[in-house]
Motif scaffolding. Structure first.
Motif, PDB file in Angstrom:
ATOM      1  N   VAL A   1      11.259  -2.407   5.040  1.00  0.00           N
ATOM      2  CA  VAL A   1      10.435  -1.417   4.732  1.00  0.00           C
ATOM      3  C   VAL A   1      10.840  -0.571   3.510  1.00  0.00           C
ATOM      4  O   VAL A   1      11.977  -0.322   3.128  1.00  0.00           O
TER       5      VAL A   1
ATOM      6  N   ILE B   1       4.511   4.141   3.059  1.00  0.00           N
ATOM      7  CA  ILE B   1       4.976   3.120   3.637  1.00  0.00           C
ATOM      8  C   ILE B   1       4.517   1.772   3.525  1.00  0.00           C
ATOM      9  O   ILE B   1       3.427   1.369   3.843  1.00  0.00           O
TER      10      ILE B   1
ATOM     11  N   VAL C   1       9.516   2.732   1.127  1.00  0.00           N
ATOM     12  CA  VAL C   1       8.971   4.132   1.113  1.00  0.00           C
ATOM     13  C   VAL C   1       8.986   4.767  -0.466  1.00  0.00           C
ATOM     14  O   VAL C   1       9.716   4.451  -1.231  1.00  0.00           O
TER      15      VAL C   1
END
Ligand code: ZN
Ligand code: ZN
Length: 268
Positions: A211, A249, A213
């Protein structure tokens, strides 16, 4: 792992690569000292930058290069050393003292990518306190806007991530609390966890993702002027990190490496 420890790690890597190049160490020595899976595990558990961990992994491969394509060994050592030096340079000067606008709830979760971040824009990967960077994701990205009710009664976007390794749960984003609209305007309400769905990779069906960001910060001076001065009982100047203006994201499937620009949301 803080900047200072990561710099020390890079200096060790550069030293071993240099010693290899001048035949002061053998590959076996280098593996014993630093270029070993054990070292990679240690760095991962300390939350070391993925860029450094990848570099050590590739250094571990030198042994194979020596036995399979020995005439490529020296050029590989030089390339790895150049990469280590470039990484070390990225920690220079301002970066150590740079005040990155990391939102409070991401302080111990976001590994800042210093090459892409400054005092206004933040980019980084999500890493669990256990060192793991693969997560399953619960979300309400497909929530529907209900025209019958006012905006502050709508469910905000909520994204919860669970570490693959230790299963620890983190709220990655809650539109009713994080970012200018939620934090300052108190728009949206918190979606219930029951309304969230688990994300799976569209290509391979895997539940686990790396992930990344991106955060566009609110201007600190503007925040002081518009929020702290207006509502001194509600805000302090340091709160500007929580009233960010934009979030993105990006996900990369931990199984098939398919990358998706998933969330791109303006918050002011
Ligand atoms: Zn974990
Ligand atoms: Zn996949």
């Amino acid at each position: 792992m803080d900047n200072r420890c990561e710099q020390q790690e890079l200096i060790k890597i550069i030293g071993v690569l240099d010693s290899l190049k001048s035949d002061a160490l053998t590959i076996e020595d280098a593996n014993r000292l630093l270029f070993a899976p054990k070292e990679v595990k240690h760095l991962e558990s300390e939350g070391c930058s993925k860029l450094i961990i990848d570099l050590v992994w590739e250094c571990c491969e030198l042994e194979n290069i020596q036995s399979l394509i020995p005439d490529k060994l020296e050029s590989n050592i030089i390339k790895l050393k150049e990469r280590a030096i470039e990484l070390l340079k990225s920690y220079n000067g301002n970066d150590n003292n740079m005040e990155y606008p990391i939102p409070t709830h991401l302080k111990h979760l976001l590994k800042v990518d210093m090459s892409k971040s400054d005092s206004n824009y933040l980019s980084g990967s999500i890493v669990c306190e256990c060192g793991c960077d693969k997560f399953s994701i619960q979300h309400n990205e497909n929530r529907e806007y209900d025209p019958q009710i006012s905006f502050d009664e709508q469910d905000g976007l909520k994204v919860i991530v669970n570490c693959k390794e230790c299963e620890k749960e983190y709220v990655l984003f809650d539109e009713s609390k994080h970012g200018f609209n939620g934090f300052v305007n108190e728009d949206c309400r918190t979606a219930s966890n029951d309304s969230l769905k688990e994300l799976s990779c569209k290509t391979c069906g895997s539940r686990f993702f790396f992930v990344n960001v991106g955060i566009e910060a609110e201007d600190k001076n503007q925040f002081v002027e518009e929020c702290v001065n207006e509502f001194p009982e509600r805000f302090t100047a340091e709160d500007y990190v929580d009233s960010f203006d934009w979030i993105t994201i990006t996900l990369c499937c931990a199984n098939c490496n398919e990358s998706v620009d998933w969330i791109d949301l303006e918050l002011s």
